[in-house]
Scaffold this active site. Structure first.
Site, PDB file in Angstrom:
ATOM      1  N   ARG A  71      73.625  13.370  44.828  1.00  0.00           N
ATOM      2  CA  ARG A  71      74.617  14.426  44.537  1.00  0.00           C
ATOM      3  C   ARG A  71      75.964  13.852  44.099  1.00  0.00           C
ATOM      4  O   ARG A  71      77.000  14.006  44.756  1.00  0.00           O
ATOM      5  CB  ARG A  71      74.757  15.336  45.738  1.00  0.00           C
ATOM      6  CG  ARG A  71      73.401  15.938  46.071  1.00  0.00           C
ATOM      7  CD  ARG A  71      73.506  17.053  47.049  1.00  0.00           C
ATOM      8  NE  ARG A  71      72.196  17.604  47.329  1.00  0.00           N
ATOM      9  CZ  ARG A  71      71.902  18.358  48.363  1.00  0.00           C
ATOM     10  NH1 ARG A  71      72.830  18.686  49.221  1.00  0.00           N
ATOM     11  NH2 ARG A  71      70.691  18.825  48.528  1.00  0.00           N
TER      12      ARG A  71
ATOM     13  N   HIS B  11      64.791  23.308  45.412  1.00  0.00           N
ATOM     14  CA  HIS B  11      66.056  23.225  46.147  1.00  0.00           C
ATOM     15  C   HIS B  11      67.239  23.478  45.197  1.00  0.00           C
ATOM     16  O   HIS B  11      68.302  22.887  45.327  1.00  0.00           O
ATOM     17  CB  HIS B  11      66.189  21.839  46.788  1.00  0.00           C
ATOM     18  CG  HIS B  11      66.885  21.827  48.128  1.00  0.00           C
ATOM     19  ND1 HIS B  11      66.222  21.749  49.317  1.00  0.00           N
ATOM     20  CD2 HIS B  11      68.203  21.879  48.450  1.00  0.00           C
ATOM     21  CE1 HIS B  11      67.096  21.734  50.323  1.00  0.00           C
ATOM     22  NE2 HIS B  11      68.313  21.819  49.811  1.00  0.00           N
TER      23      HIS B  11
ATOM     24  N   GLN C 230      66.297  28.922  59.174  1.00  0.00           N
ATOM     25  CA  GLN C 230      65.772  27.739  58.468  1.00  0.00           C
ATOM     26  C   GLN C 230      65.871  26.512  59.361  1.00  0.00           C
ATOM     27  O   GLN C 230      66.909  26.250  59.960  1.00  0.00           O
ATOM     28  CB  GLN C 230      66.564  27.503  57.175  1.00  0.00           C
ATOM     29  CG  GLN C 230      66.118  26.275  56.391  1.00  0.00           C
ATOM     30  CD  GLN C 230      66.997  25.065  56.626  1.00  0.00           C
ATOM     31  OE1 GLN C 230      68.172  25.206  56.957  1.00  0.00           O
ATOM     32  NE2 GLN C 230      66.438  23.868  56.467  1.00  0.00           N
TER      33      GLN C 230
HETATM   34  C1  FNR Z   1      71.307  24.771  49.625  1.00  0.00           C
HETATM   35  N1  FNR Z   1      69.947  24.800  49.963  1.00  0.00           N
HETATM   36  C2  FNR Z   1      69.570  24.590  51.264  1.00  0.00           C
HETATM   37  N2  FNR Z   1      68.255  24.708  51.616  1.00  0.00           N
HETATM   38  C3  FNR Z   1      67.876  24.558  52.904  1.00  0.00           C
HETATM   39  O1  FNR Z   1      66.692  24.687  53.190  1.00  0.00           O
HETATM   40  N3  FNR Z   1      68.807  24.285  53.878  1.00  0.00           N
HETATM   41  C4  FNR Z   1      70.130  24.149  53.609  1.00  0.00           C
HETATM   42  O2  FNR Z   1      70.950  23.937  54.497  1.00  0.00           O
HETATM   43  C5  FNR Z   1      70.545  24.273  52.240  1.00  0.00           C
HETATM   44  N4  FNR Z   1      71.844  24.112  51.892  1.00  0.00           N
HETATM   45  C6  FNR Z   1      72.253  24.407  50.603  1.00  0.00           C
HETATM   46  C7  FNR Z   1      73.614  24.363  50.276  1.00  0.00           C
HETATM   47  C8  FNR Z   1      74.030  24.747  49.013  1.00  0.00           C
HETATM   48  C9  FNR Z   1      75.494  24.762  48.684  1.00  0.00           C
HETATM   49  C10 FNR Z   1      73.072  25.166  48.045  1.00  0.00           C
HETATM   50  C11 FNR Z   1      73.511  25.632  46.680  1.00  0.00           C
HETATM   51  C12 FNR Z   1      71.733  25.154  48.347  1.00  0.00           C
HETATM   52  C13 FNR Z   1      68.959  25.199  48.969  1.00  0.00           C
HETATM   53  C14 FNR Z   1      68.828  26.708  48.939  1.00  0.00           C
HETATM   54  O3  FNR Z   1      68.254  27.194  50.120  1.00  0.00           O
HETATM   55  C15 FNR Z   1      67.967  27.185  47.744  1.00  0.00           C
HETATM   56  O4  FNR Z   1      66.772  26.465  47.701  1.00  0.00           O
HETATM   57  C16 FNR Z   1      68.707  27.024  46.428  1.00  0.00           C
HETATM   58  O5  FNR Z   1      70.064  27.375  46.555  1.00  0.00           O
HETATM   59  C17 FNR Z   1      68.057  27.880  45.377  1.00  0.00           C
HETATM   60  O6  FNR Z   1      68.644  27.729  44.139  1.00  0.00           O
HETATM   61  P1  FNR Z   1      69.823  28.676  43.587  1.00  0.00           P
HETATM   62  O7  FNR Z   1      69.478  30.100  43.948  1.00  0.00           O
HETATM   63  O8  FNR Z   1      71.078  28.204  44.257  1.00  0.00           O
HETATM   64  O9  FNR Z   1      69.815  28.379  42.137  1.00  0.00           O
END
Ligand code: FNR
Length: 391
Positions: free
Chosen positions: A173, A289, A136
């Site tokens: 947040r 997200h 990513q």
């Molecule tokens: C994320 N997400 C995220 N997305 C991304 O593109 N780069 C990142 O570094 C992060 N970091 C991140 C940290 C944490 C603790 C969470 C919970 C989420 C978003 C992640 O890729 C994804 O879109 C969501 O987590 C999807 O939702 P659910 O499955 O957590 O409900």
């Protein structure tokens, strides 16, 4: 890969069980970072309600059936139609979480997506993830850093690139802020008090050290002005150099550089998909997200049908946000997704069971996916995808 005892699976048969256990084992600040949305967490609830409202009509009298969960995406075959979403600052929630999840992905053959804000490098994860690695990108301001990150990912064996579109600026947040999260995590009396009450986390963290943003440390050192590899500088660096830079022109440059499939993650508006397809993006990442960026966003699942109509098969649709079960995976596939990513669900597993966490989550999702496929009377992932045309 350590094996999971059947008793452990029987006692914790759902992601909600892992969530409860994770909450008991993490210091407040790490728990809030993992679980929170933004604002009042309304988009998080909206994701859940949106998914719960998707019902599907089963069909019966099909005799004995067996379910096959194999899925093709971008010419590769995966054992399941789901993988691990990119998660930043992972080591704060559990040391070595990236390694644990990458190993599970390699073992079961599902993709693991490493975040730019990871606490491990692509070089390290590349050696454990096998050919299941996705990478990513948070787009850095400096072209040279962007080029180098992509090269490192490619050289380490990551074949599918996920470019995150939905972070035009940091979100507030508030839960993490209230819990005392400062970047980098500082050893304040409050943090120590939180940590000593969570001995499993504290011992694991003492063994591995506080998390570092290892992915970007290299560039912090090469900056000259930021000359130490500490997380202070790395997180300051990420804040200053990786935010709010993505434009269509930037994306075009990445498209030209990356010789492999690209998923543009975080789209909700059908218009954005049109531009993306026009420039040769292979996958549309429908996501809010996980409700962490914009509390006014619709449930991602509610945005999916509109995007599916607009895309009309010209690109794959990779869905995430709120997935907590195999049934949720089916719901997203039935509404038009080709593939699904889960973020928190996998991290709840790691926080709950450390080394065994990734496998435990995979087993839950697989069992739930197969059972609900049987309830619906479908045997393949393709048949699930046909359901939306029938209902
Ligand atoms: C994320 N997400 C995220 N997305 C991304 O593109 N780069 C990142 O570094 C992060 N970091 C991140 C940290 C944490 C603790 C969470 C919970 C989420 C978003 C992640 O890729 C994804 O879109 C969501 O987590 C999807 O939702 P659910 O499955 O957590 O409900």
């Amino acid at each position: 890969m350590s094996t999971i005892l059947p008793d452990q699976l029987a006692k914790y048969p759902a992601i909600s069980d892992l969530r409860k256990r994770a909450k008991r084992r993490l210091p407040l600040v790490a728990w809030e970072y993992l679980d929170m949305g933004t604002g009042d967490d309304v988009a998080v609830s909206r994701n859940r309600t949106g998914l719960d409202n998707v019902t599907l009509l089963p069909q019966f009298l099909k005799g004995e059936q067996t379910q096959n969960t194999e899925t093709k995406l971008f010419g590769r075959t995966y054992a399941f139609p789901f993988g691990v979403a990119p998660i930043g600052l992972t080591g704060l929630m559990w040391p070595n979480a990236e390694i644990i999840l990458a190993k599970a992905a390699a073992h079961y053959s599902f993709p693991y997506c490493l975040s730019t804000a990871a606490t491990q490098t692509p070089e390290t994860i590349g050696t454990v993830v096998g050919n299941m690695g996705w990478f990513q990108l948070y787009p850095p301001r400096d072209e040279a850093i962007c080029d180098d990150l992509l090269k490192r990912a490619r050289d380490s064996g990551f074949h599918t690139l996920v470019v995150t579109a939905d972070v035009p600026a940091a979100s507030r947040r508030e839960r993490a802020s209230r819990a005392g999260l400062r970047l980098p995590p500082r050893i304040t009396p409050r943090f120590v008090w939180q940590a000593v009450r969570r001995p499993a986390w504290a011992i694991a963290t003492l063994r591995h050290g506080l998390p570092r943003l290892r992915m970007v440390e290299k560039y912090v050192n090469s900056e000259g002005t930021l000359n130490s590899a500490s997380l202070t500088n790395a997180s300051q660096f990420v804040g200053e150099r990786f935010g709010g830079t993505l434009s269509w022109a930037y994306l075009q440059r990445v498209r030209d550089l990356w010789n492999g499939p690209i998923v543009l993650k975080g789209l909700l508006h059908p218009n954005d998909t049109e531009k993306a397809i026009g420039m040769g993006i292979d996958g549309i990442g429908v996501s809010n997200h996980g409700g962490r960026q914009f509390d006014g966003a619709p449930a991602a699942i509610d945005a999916l049908p509109g995007i599916m109509q607009q895309v009309a098969g010209r690109a794959a649709i990779v869905f995430d946000s709120g997935m907590r079960s195999g049934l949720d995976v089916i719901r997203a596939l039935a509404l038009g997704a080709d593939f699904v990513l889960l973020g928190r669900a996998f991290m709840f597993g790691v926080a709950a069971f450390g080394e065994q966490g990734g496998a435990h989550v995979a087993e839950i999702l697989l069992a739930d996916l197969k059972t609900n496929m049987a309830q619906l009377g479908v045997t393949t992932i393709e048949e699930i995808k046909q359901l939306h045309q029938e209902t």
